[in-house]
Design a protein around this motif. Structure first.
Motif, PDB file in Angstrom:
ATOM      1  N   GLY A  95       0.988  -0.864   0.303  1.00  0.00           N
ATOM      2  CA  GLY A  95       0.144   0.228   0.237  1.00  0.00           C
ATOM      3  C   GLY A  95       0.998   1.188  -0.050  1.00  0.00           C
ATOM      4  N   TYR A 100      -1.032  -0.944   3.394  1.00  0.00           N
ATOM      5  CA  TYR A 100      -1.943  -1.318   2.719  1.00  0.00           C
ATOM      6  C   TYR A 100      -4.319  -1.221   2.957  1.00  0.00           C
ATOM      7  CZ  TYR A 100      -5.010  -4.903  -0.313  1.00  0.00           C
ATOM      8  OH  TYR A 100      -5.417  -6.076  -0.877  1.00  0.00           O
ATOM      9  N   ASN A 101      -4.499  -0.641   2.618  1.00  0.00           N
ATOM     10  CA  ASN A 101      -6.003  -0.413   2.325  1.00  0.00           C
ATOM     11  C   ASN A 101      -6.325   0.823   4.412  1.00  0.00           C
ATOM     12  OD1 ASN A 101      -7.698  -2.411   0.935  1.00  0.00           O
ATOM     13  ND2 ASN A 101      -7.578  -3.139   2.919  1.00  0.00           N
ATOM     14  N   GLN A 112      -2.295  -0.087  -4.778  1.00  0.00           N
ATOM     15  CA  GLN A 112      -2.839  -1.160  -4.226  1.00  0.00           C
ATOM     16  C   GLN A 112      -1.697  -2.411  -4.782  1.00  0.00           C
ATOM     17  OE1 GLN A 112      -5.753  -1.923  -0.570  1.00  0.00           O
ATOM     18  NE2 GLN A 112      -6.311  -0.209  -1.617  1.00  0.00           N
TER      19      GLN A 112
END
Length: 148
Positions: A95, A100-101, A112
């Motif tokens: 990410g 990530y997220n 991502q």
């Protein structure tokens, strides 16, 4: 940033990822489109989602580390490699810029990437630019049937 530059930035990131993961095996119908920018009022954003369902050249960890290194060589500092064990099977993920997220940069930009056994996917959210998205059917915003 112009619409052309915003679109090229996203496609350049995708090309970097493909140079590591492989050019072949990506879904022919990957999605790329212009839309309203969720993080800036009165702005538009180009985004891309693509998945590849083919064997990887190495383990997911190795492939993802190579993608991270290629992105860093392209100027994206501190690309985080993580593991998402909520996905089945678990995947090695990247990410940028917030993990990530973890969301995008203030201008909407974010990358991502995830890899698993015989699988890779990416979502690239481009930089938001002022104004409306380019008109549908133009070179910067081809209709889905005309897209590459």
């Amino acid at each position: 940033m112009t619409p052309q530059q915003a679109r090229e930035n996203v496609t350049d990131v995708f090309d970097t990822i493909k140079s590591v993961v492989g050019e072949d095996g990506w879904d022919d119908d990957f999605e790329s489109s212009w839309g309203s920018c969720p993080s800036m009022s009165g702005a538009s954003q180009f985004g891309l989602y693509a998945a590849r369902r083919s064997p990887l050249s190495s383990s997911p960890d190795v492939v993802t580390k190579r993608v991270a290194a290629a992105l860093e060589a392209s100027g994206y500092d501190d690309v985080r490699i993580q593991h998402d064990t909520t996905l089945q099977p678990p995947r090695t993920v990247i990410g940028y810029p917030n993990g990530y997220n973890g969301g995008t940069a203030n201008d909407g930009f974010g990358i991502q990437f995830q890899s698993g056994t015989d699988y890779a996917a990416t979502i690239i959210s481009g930089h938001c630019i002022s104004g409306e998205p380019p008109k549908l059917g133009t070179p910067l915003n081809p209709s889905p049937t005309d897209a590459p």
